[in-house]
Write a protein that holds these residues in place. Structure first.
Motif, PDB file in Angstrom:
ATOM      1  N   ILE A  21       0.848  -1.195   0.000  1.00  0.00           N
ATOM      2  CA  ILE A  21       0.000   0.000   0.000  1.00  0.00           C
ATOM      3  C   ILE A  21       0.879   1.238   0.000  1.00  0.00           C
ATOM      4  O   ILE A  21       2.073   1.178   0.299  1.00  0.00           O
ATOM      5  CB  ILE A  21      -0.954   0.028   1.224  1.00  0.00           C
ATOM      6  N   GLU A  22       0.290   2.364  -0.394  1.00  0.00           N
ATOM      7  CA  GLU A  22       1.046   3.617  -0.365  1.00  0.00           C
ATOM      8  C   GLU A  22       0.104   4.765  -0.035  1.00  0.00           C
ATOM      9  O   GLU A  22      -1.112   4.639  -0.178  1.00  0.00           O
ATOM     10  CB  GLU A  22       1.756   3.852  -1.697  1.00  0.00           C
ATOM     11  N   ALA A  41      -5.037   6.535   0.902  1.00  0.00           N
ATOM     12  CA  ALA A  41      -4.238   5.304   0.805  1.00  0.00           C
ATOM     13  C   ALA A  41      -4.617   4.561  -0.473  1.00  0.00           C
ATOM     14  O   ALA A  41      -5.748   4.660  -0.940  1.00  0.00           O
ATOM     15  CB  ALA A  41      -4.504   4.413   2.014  1.00  0.00           C
ATOM     16  N   SER A  42      -3.660   3.837  -1.041  1.00  0.00           N
ATOM     17  CA  SER A  42      -3.898   3.060  -2.265  1.00  0.00           C
ATOM     18  C   SER A  42      -3.259   1.691  -2.158  1.00  0.00           C
ATOM     19  O   SER A  42      -2.254   1.524  -1.456  1.00  0.00           O
ATOM     20  CB  SER A  42      -3.217   3.717  -3.475  1.00  0.00           C
ATOM     21  N   ARG A  43      -3.796   0.762  -2.905  1.00  0.00           N
ATOM     22  CA  ARG A  43      -3.091  -0.508  -3.119  1.00  0.00           C
ATOM     23  C   ARG A  43      -2.090  -0.323  -4.251  1.00  0.00           C
ATOM     24  O   ARG A  43      -2.386   0.351  -5.232  1.00  0.00           O
ATOM     25  CB  ARG A  43      -4.089  -1.590  -3.543  1.00  0.00           C
ATOM     26  N   THR A 130      -8.282   4.835  -2.385  1.00  0.00           N
ATOM     27  CA  THR A 130      -8.643   4.688  -3.797  1.00  0.00           C
ATOM     28  C   THR A 130      -9.239   3.305  -4.069  1.00  0.00           C
ATOM     29  O   THR A 130      -9.618   3.018  -5.205  1.00  0.00           O
ATOM     30  CB  THR A 130      -7.394   4.825  -4.697  1.00  0.00           C
TER      31      THR A 130
END
Lengths: 201, 201
Positions: A21-22, A41-43, A130
Motif C-alpha cells: 500500500i502507499e 491510501a492506495s493498493r 482509492t
C-alpha cells in the motif's frame, strides 16, 4: 487450526518500506476554487483492469434445500479478528474481474458456478482510499446427491467456508458479530438490504 | 457549484506529514505459528466510541408517495469522482454512533428522523485498513404537504441530496455509474440485496 493467529507487534510503517500500500497527498481545487489537501491510501497491486478486487455473492440452488449463499471466515490482521465476508480476492495483473471472481470462488470455497452478473466498478471507502472492486453474482446449481466440493487453498491460507440459507443470513451475521467476529461492511449491507425487503417494504 | 473540483497534483505522502491517516506494519503469528507481516492503513480520528464512522439508510414514508431513501452525491478526491453514497460521516471524539447518525443526516440532508436500528460495528475494507463503521436505519415520516427541509452544510461542504424511491434505487445506481459517477460499495451492496430479494428469491 493448530494455532490461533495473534499480533506480536504493531509499528509505524515508513512509506519507503511499504510493499502493498502507499499514501498520497492529493492537492485539489474545490468548488470555490480554493486549493485543498486530501490524504489517501492506495493498493500498489492494481492491474490492467483498473479494478483492485472482486467479491462474490453466490446463489446455491438445490432441489430440496433452501436457496443459500456462501460466506467465508478468515483472520484479518488489520482488525485483529476473524472476519465474515463474501468470498473475495485481488484481481491479477492481466485478469478480467469476472474471471477473477470465478477463480477466487473456486479457490476459497471449491464451488464452480455460472457468472450471472458483474457490477460496475464501485469504491470501498472513498473518503480514505482509492480502493475499488466489483461485485459478481455467481449461480451454482447442485444435484440432489451432489457432494460439496473441496476448497483449493494455497499454503498459508486459512479460510473457512460456510453455506448459509439466504433466509437466515441477516440473523447469522448478527450472531457472528455477537460472538466477536467482525462482519465486513459490504456483506452486512447486502444482507441488510435483503432483510429490509422482507420486513420493511 | 461555481467550479468543478479537480486534482492539481498527487504526491507521495511521507508518514510524518500525515494528519488524518497512518500506516502500520503489523507483525503477526499465523495459524502455523509462522511470523508474518501485514500492512494496514488507519484513521487517526477514532474517538471514545471505538467507531470511525456511521452511514444512514433512511426510510422516508409519505401518505401519497412511494417509500424512499436518501443518497448523497459529493466529489471525493481519493477516487477523483462524484461519489454516490448513503449519508455518512465520522463519529466525533465523545459522541455515540447513533447520535452521530442523526446529526449527520440532518447536516447533510436536512431531514430529522427516528433512529430505528444501529448495526454492530462492521469493517469497511479489512484486508487493507482498520476502518470501521456502523450502519444506522432512520425513519422519517412526512405529512402530505410537508416541505422538504433545508440542508445544514458547513462552509466548504458541497453535498447534493437525492430522494430516491426504494423501488428505483438499484436502477438509479446503475445509471449514476454509467454517467461516470462512482457508487460506494456499501450502498451498492445494500441496493443489490434489496434488488436480489425482489427478483431472485
Amino acid at each position: 487450526m493448530p494455532y490461533s493467529p495473534k499480533i506480536t507487534s504493531v509499528d509505524a510503517l515508513p512509506a519507503n518500506e511499504a510493499k502493498w500500500i502507499e499514501f498520497q497527498k492529493i492537492t485539489w481545487s474545490d468548488q470555490t476554487g480554493t486549493s485543498r489537501v486530501w490524504e489517501s491510501a492506495s493498493r500498489k497491486t492494481r492491474g490492467k483492469s483498473g479494478v483492485d478486487a472482486v467479491a462474490i455473492s453466490t446463489v446455491i440452488r438445490h432441489p430440496s434445500r433452501p436457496a443459500s449463499t456462501i460466506v467465508i471466515l478468515q483472520y484479518r490482521p488489520p482488525v485483529d479478528a476473524v472476519c465474515v465476508e463474501f468470498p473475495a480476492g485481488l484481481v491479477d495483473e492481466m485478469e478480467q474481474p469476472g474471471d477473477a471472481a470465478l477463480r477466487e470462488l473456486t479457490e476459497e470455497t471449491g464451488f464452480k458456478g455460472k457468472l450471472s452478473f458483474v457490477s460496475p466498478t464501485i469504491v470501498s471507502d472513498p473518503g480514505m482510499s482509492t480502493a475499488n472492486m466489483r461485485l459478481a453474482t455467481v449461480e451454482v446449481n447442485l444435484g440432489e446427491d451432489e457432494k460439496e466440493p473441496e476448497q483449493q487453498l494455497e499454503d498459508g491460507e486459512f479460510i473457512e467456508r460456510v453455506v448459509v440459507p439466504l433466509d437466515e443470513l441477516y440473523e447469522r451475521l448478527q450472531k457472528y458479530s455477537e460472538e466477536g467476529k467482525m462482519v465486513d461492511a459490504r456483506l452486512w449491507h447486502w444482507a441488510a438490504g435483503l432483510h429490509f425487503a422482507k420486513t420493511m417494504l
